[in-house]
Write an enzyme that holds these catalytic residues in place. Sequence first.
Site, mmCIF file in Angstrom:
data_model
loop_
_atom_site.group_PDB
_atom_site.id
_atom_site.type_symbol
_atom_site.label_atom_id
_atom_site.label_comp_id
_atom_site.label_asym_id
_atom_site.label_seq_id
_atom_site.Cartn_x
_atom_site.Cartn_y
_atom_site.Cartn_z
ATOM 1 C CG ASP A 1 1.642 -0.920 -11.876
ATOM 2 O OD1 ASP A 1 2.511 -0.717 -11.016
ATOM 3 O OD2 ASP A 1 1.860 -0.910 -13.106
ATOM 4 C CG PHE A 2 2.434 5.397 -10.716
ATOM 5 C CD1 PHE A 2 1.377 6.309 -10.668
ATOM 6 C CD2 PHE A 2 3.660 5.833 -11.195
ATOM 7 C CE1 PHE A 2 1.548 7.632 -11.076
ATOM 8 C CE2 PHE A 2 3.842 7.146 -11.615
ATOM 9 C CZ PHE A 2 2.783 8.043 -11.549
ATOM 10 C CG ASP A 3 6.217 3.797 -13.076
ATOM 11 O OD1 ASP A 3 6.622 4.791 -13.689
ATOM 12 O OD2 ASP A 3 6.299 3.677 -11.841
ATOM 13 C CG ASP B 1 2.904 -2.214 -16.607
ATOM 14 O OD1 ASP B 1 2.886 -2.056 -15.368
ATOM 15 O OD2 ASP B 1 3.869 -1.906 -17.320
HETATM 16 MG MG LIG Z 1 3.838 -1.075 -13.787
#
Ligand SMILES: [Mg+2]
Length: 262
Positions: free
Chosen positions: A34-36, A216
């Site tokens: 995932d990124f953020d 997250d």
């Molecule tokens: Mg995220």
Amino acid sequence: MKTLQDPKQLDSAIKNLEEIQLKFNKNKPLIFLDFDGTLAPIVENHEDAGMDDETREIVKQLSNKYAIAVVSGRGLSDVRNKVGLSDIYYAGSHGFEIAGPNNFEKDNEEAKKMLPVFTQIEQTLRQELNKIDGVRFERKKFTLAIHYRQVAEEKISEFHNIIENVVENYPDLHKGDGKKVVEIKPNIDWHKGKAVNFLRKELSTHKNPFSIYLGDDTTDEDAFREMENGIGILVGEHGNDSYADYRIENIEEVKQCLSALL
Ligand SMILES: [Mg+2]
């Protein structure tokens, strides 16, 4: 079957690095990130988010050894720009837009038909939410994100009510909730988990390739659930139970974990 657990009960990935490395070395894993909140810190302004050079270098080195895909709620071009690596795969808008090296591209066909509907609902919501300060719109190809990180606490329930009332008139769309963001998405049975499964078929000749997924947020749970033959690692927490196998505290530990896999 993956089971839901209280994140506090999950084993720490950092404390179990050897075990993870062992599984990793035994298989030829696919890596999904995932990124953020996983590669880049969550920041006040969504546009300002970025990953540091050290993280980028680790991901780059990993991509020389393994197939990697960044799976994000951000639009495809946005997440691709932010990561800035050309040899990896990207699934943007929770997987509605997928792209990779050698001009690989795959848009969700059903979602493509929804583009005019998004334009319409965006206009309506911009008008209706005009009276609430701090609302920020972000139009991605197949998702309309409405950020409320800067909306006053006492206005938040009004914010949600307005959106729910508008979305009710659009049976082809639904409202999803993330961290300080509402996302209007097509009512198509498609999510990060399906995107991951699509890529697992695309990136491996194995029927059920070993995979690892780090994320997250609640939208990452759809992907954790698909890690039957693999490892899900939850970064921080999102307030609900998780299908992940391990937890990790923060993005510093993500770096630590990914470096160890090198
Ligand atoms: Mg995220």
